[in-house]
Design an enzyme around this catalytic site. Structure first.
Site, PDB file in Angstrom:
ATOM      1  N   HIS A   1      30.964  43.933  41.495  1.00  0.00           N
ATOM      2  CA  HIS A   1      31.920  45.013  41.271  1.00  0.00           C
ATOM      3  C   HIS A   1      33.046  44.472  40.397  1.00  0.00           C
ATOM      4  CE1 HIS A   1      34.829  48.070  41.668  1.00  0.00           C
ATOM      5  NE2 HIS A   1      35.614  47.398  42.475  1.00  0.00           N
TER       6      HIS A   1
ATOM      7  N   ASN B   1      38.312  48.854  36.328  1.00  0.00           N
ATOM      8  CA  ASN B   1      37.649  49.074  37.618  1.00  0.00           C
ATOM      9  C   ASN B   1      37.226  50.542  37.707  1.00  0.00           C
ATOM     10  OD1 ASN B   1      36.975  49.484  40.296  1.00  0.00           O
ATOM     11  ND2 ASN B   1      38.723  48.369  41.130  1.00  0.00           N
TER      12      ASN B   1
ATOM     13  N   CYS C   1      34.566  51.440  46.271  1.00  0.00           N
ATOM     14  CA  CYS C   1      34.013  50.526  45.263  1.00  0.00           C
ATOM     15  C   CYS C   1      32.676  49.911  45.692  1.00  0.00           C
ATOM     16  CB  CYS C   1      35.013  49.418  44.952  1.00  0.00           C
ATOM     17  SG  CYS C   1      36.552  50.064  44.287  1.00  0.00           S
TER      18      CYS C   1
END
Ligand code: UT7
Length: 325
Positions: free
Chosen positions: A252, A282, A115
């Site tokens: 993020h 996500n 990520c």
């Protein structure tokens, strides 16, 4: 003192056509819209179709970023693609994008920091441009993260989605002050001791399979807030600025509660945080450039403003990048 800066000339993004709401997911998994919204803020995610690869999403995001920047593929010297879901174990998916764009020179490679990949990619590309590797770079975050999900594990499969975002970086002379446009500071971290909190239980070396995401959610949550708040403070201090100077946080997008807690810990107003987790879920390395593109296109992020992008992911890896737009 005159310095070289990497300026963001344009950005773009792409989402696959398939939208899946929480309610639709609840027909496949023992979950509910209420639980997902309350615990994560996620309302829907986009999932790539059969045979739709990371390179295909990356290509579309790249074409849109190049158009926004007014830069042609033949002007590119570098492609850095952040992904955890490459088309193949090798070669790098970046080389597939390079070929599809018709770029026949320069260098293209992938960065793997899960990520945090897009922030790592920006840091790497900025360093290479500033040390003379070229003038224009494409930095992409692209994922078909849904391919790593165990659809019988409700604790992970509701959290992720697919997508891609990209920015075009170009060099520009600066004065070496915080008034310069471009990337002013980047700070990257990792701590390999925390592997077991977030990993994939497969790989070419261990199992010969791709494996599935395994996560200790609460452990990741706790570290995410502390690490992201810490690295935001670090990157702002590194540039010689303060948190009050920051116009936008583009984090993020893992969980709305993580975004809220991080902003609160730093005393940053919620309206300064760009939030797309409700729409995109996500998307790992793609989440920051997807969010960035939304906030640039809707006019929130404007030239001259200070933007901090920050992320944390498996490894653990984490980092932040401060840019004057
Ligand atoms: O991108 C970086 C990596 N990812 C992250 O940053 C994610 C970080 N972690 C999180 O976002 C949160 O920890 C989660 C959203 C993953 C989980 O939220 P939580 O508030 O920490 O919930 P929990 O794991 O403590 O689970 C609470 C309950 C459990 O039931 P019991 O044991 O209390 O009876 C779970 O079994 O919720 C249950 N649960 C679910 N229920 C309905 C877990 N997943 C689901 C689900 N639907 N999808």
């Amino acid at each position: 003192m005159s310095v070289v800066r990497s300026v963001i000339r344009g950005c773009g993004s792409y989402l696959p056509a398939g939208v899946v709401s929480n309610a639709e997911l609840a027909k496949r998994v023992d979950t509910s819209d209420e639980w997902i919204v309350e615990r994560t803020g996620i309302r829907q995610r986009y999932l790539a179709g059969d045979g739709e690869l990371t390179s295909a999403l990356a290509l579309k995001a790249s074409q849109s970023a190049l158009a926004a920047a007014g830069v042609s593929p033949s002007d590119l010297d570098l492609i850095v693609l952040a992904t955890t879901t490459p088309d193949e174990t090798f070669p790098a998916t970046a080389t597939a994008v390079q070929a599809s764009l018709g770029m026949t020179r320069g260098a293209a490679f992938d960065v793997q920091a899960v990520c945090s990949g897009f922030v790592y990619g920006l840091g790497v590309a900025d360093a290479l441009l500033r040390t003379g590797q070229g003038t224009n770079a494409l930095v992409i975050g692209a994922e078909v993260f849904s391919r790593l999900l165990d659809w019988n594990d409700r604790t992970t499969c509701v959290l992720f989605g697919d997508g891609a975002g990209a920015v075009v970086l170009g060099t520009q002379p600066g004065q070496g002050t915080t008034n310069d446009r471009g990337i002013l500071a980047t700070k990257l971290h990792s701590d390999g001791r925390l592997h077991d909190a977030l990993y994939v239980d497969g790989g070419p070396g261990k199992t010969g399979t791709t494996g599935h995401v395994r996560m200790q959610g609460k452990e990741v949550f706790k570290h995410a807030v502390v690490n992201m708040a810490g690295v935001i403070e670090e990157v702002v201090a590194l540039a010689g600025l303060t948190l009050q100077d920051i116009d936008w946080l583009v984090p993020h997008q893992a969980n709305k509660r993580i975004l809220d807690s991080t902003a609160k810990k730093l005393g940053i107003k919620p309206e300064k945080v760009v939030t797309t987790v409700d729409q995109h879920a996500n998307t790992s390395a793609a989440s920051i450039p997807l969010a960035l593109d939304v906030a640039v296109k809707d006019g929130r992020i404007r030239p001259g403003q200070l933007v901090v992008m920050e992320a944390m992911g498996g490894g653990f890896t984490w980092g932040a990048c401060l840019v004057r737009w």
